[in-house]
Design an enzyme around this catalytic site. Sequence first.
Site, short mmCIF file in Angstrom:
data_model
loop_
_atom_site.label_atom_id
_atom_site.label_comp_id
_atom_site.label_asym_id
_atom_site.label_seq_id
_atom_site.Cartn_x
_atom_site.Cartn_y
_atom_site.Cartn_z
N ASP A 1 0.91 -1.14 0.00
CA ASP A 1 0.00 0.00 0.00
C ASP A 1 0.95 1.19 0.00
O ASP A 1 1.62 1.46 1.01
CB ASP A 1 -0.87 0.02 1.25
N HIS A 2 1.05 1.88 -1.13
CA HIS A 2 2.15 2.85 -1.24
C HIS A 2 2.01 3.99 -0.23
O HIS A 2 2.99 4.67 0.07
CB HIS A 2 2.33 3.36 -2.68
N HIS B 1 -5.82 2.98 1.43
CA HIS B 1 -4.99 4.09 1.89
C HIS B 1 -5.58 4.80 3.13
O HIS B 1 -4.88 5.01 4.11
CB HIS B 1 -4.80 5.13 0.78
C1 BG6 Z 1 -3.77 5.07 -6.06
C2 BG6 Z 1 -5.16 5.20 -6.60
O1 BG6 Z 1 -3.66 3.94 -5.27
O2 BG6 Z 1 -3.45 6.22 -5.30
C3 BG6 Z 1 -5.30 6.48 -7.43
O3 BG6 Z 1 -5.48 4.08 -7.41
C4 BG6 Z 1 -4.84 7.68 -6.63
O4 BG6 Z 1 -6.64 6.65 -7.86
C5 BG6 Z 1 -3.47 7.43 -6.03
O5 BG6 Z 1 -4.81 8.78 -7.51
C6 BG6 Z 1 -3.09 8.56 -5.09
O6 BG6 Z 1 -1.76 8.41 -4.70
P1 BG6 Z 1 -0.86 9.66 -4.32
O7 BG6 Z 1 0.43 9.05 -3.90
O8 BG6 Z 1 -0.77 10.50 -5.55
O9 BG6 Z 1 -1.57 10.36 -3.21
#
Ligand code: BG6
Length: 484
Positions: free
Chosen positions: A177-178, A240
């Site tokens: 989960d990044h 997230h």
């Molecule tokens: C991804 C989603 O996991 O996270 C996207 O699939 C979203 O829809 C993105 O835009 C948001 O990531 P960050 O790092 O730009 O906040």
Amino acid sequence: MVSRVIPVDPFDLVIFGGTGDLARRKILPGLFRRFRAGTMPEESRIIGSARSEHDDAEYRQIVRDAIGEFGGDEKEDKAGIDAFVERLHYVRVDAKGDDGWKELAGMMRDGIIRAFYFSVGPSLFGDIAERLNRFDVADDKSRIVVEKPFGRDLQSAKELNATLRSHFREDQIYRIDHYLGKETVQNLMAIRFGNVLFEPLWNNHYIDHIQITVAETVGVGGRGAYYDKSGAMRDMVQNHLMQLLCLIAMEAPSQFDADAVRDEKLKVIRALQPVDYHHLVRGQYDAEGDQPSYREDAEDPRSFTESFIALRCHIANWRWAGVPFYLRTGKKLKARSSEIAVVFQDLGHSIFEGDEKRHRNILAIRLQPNEGIDLQVTIKEPGPGGMRLIDVPLDMTFADALGPEAEDVPDAYERLIMDVFRGNQTLFMRGDEVEAAWAWTDPIIAGWEARGDVPKLYEPGTAGPDDSAMLLHRDNRRWRDIKA
Ligand code: BG6
């Protein structure tokens, strides 16, 4: 400032889907940055793998192009890129057949960490995992890395977990989960558990409510087909926002290790109460000028999928009973801004005559952009003429406070991939966490599907549908402004 960076042992990283979008956008440019930072040990190699036919030279060119397109300033480092691509190789494999697997197995080296990044759709996870073992590509210490979406409901997540676990042990499975790799998200734990100041107040005796906002300015154009089957709940909240909620709400683990942290997060998810539909708002962005509406981006004029969601939830335990957690996330909102705000209770009694304003301490943790923390405190308004109180921010922007080092941190993918080689699962989701998150999410989605709810339209560049503001107004509260 001397920082202690935990070293990484030499590795072979095989990227399935090595020519795909995620690999080109995030994984390979991220690895190049780590290479430049000196954290990719000398003997390490990256092996791209996909169904298309390429030799090493062609793959190296694909990666050069990817760094040129998606890299930051580092893409100017031509000598660095030359040295980096020397570490790259390519093997064509057929995920559903036998081609290429023996060759891949022949490339593996004893005593070197083997990691396999499944940068492919989940329908291939089982095929690849099975072949990694059948062809002896993987060994007992190998790690596999998988990406979201990890299922689209509890049932499919369970099936995916069962498939992966029939080939690998849980301690070999790294579910990304990044958000957990973001610097400030980890700072949540440092702020809570590294300071004496906050933790004594971190409960329903002192906290009125908590807001978690992840606002984006982008729409879903270009990925409408995927997104329309998902929506904000599955795309953002189940993973997230849920992870942010866990880090804010969990008990202190006895130590900062993978299972201790994940055990505590799991308890939070399991204590989440069902969400009443009165406490849920879904929205879809409308068209504006020549900008398409959500339905146009999704290419479905009748789509009921939400590009915005706001909800109120509760955690049923002693610490949090009675404290609402308000979550919201959406596309095409007024600013890109992610923030967690801990709003403390009003003073029970004010000694200052004539001061009728409601003063509240608010701890706002800005996740992105402009990472930092901001504590709203009440002070005396300067000047004569009585005790008038005003609220001011004690604002710390990490980039100002920490200097260039704060800007030069690895991005989420870089950090997480390096943790795979280190064998550190703390920032990865365990299978039971993912299932518990779906178990909470499923009935919410089933509820709106059964009711046939239609998302409310909202104007791009706003804070979402008006009903979202109402969600808090009804509780005599208000959302914090969304600002970059
Ligand atoms: C991804 C989603 O996991 O996270 C996207 O699939 C979203 O829809 C993105 O835009 C948001 O990531 P960050 O790092 O730009 O906040």
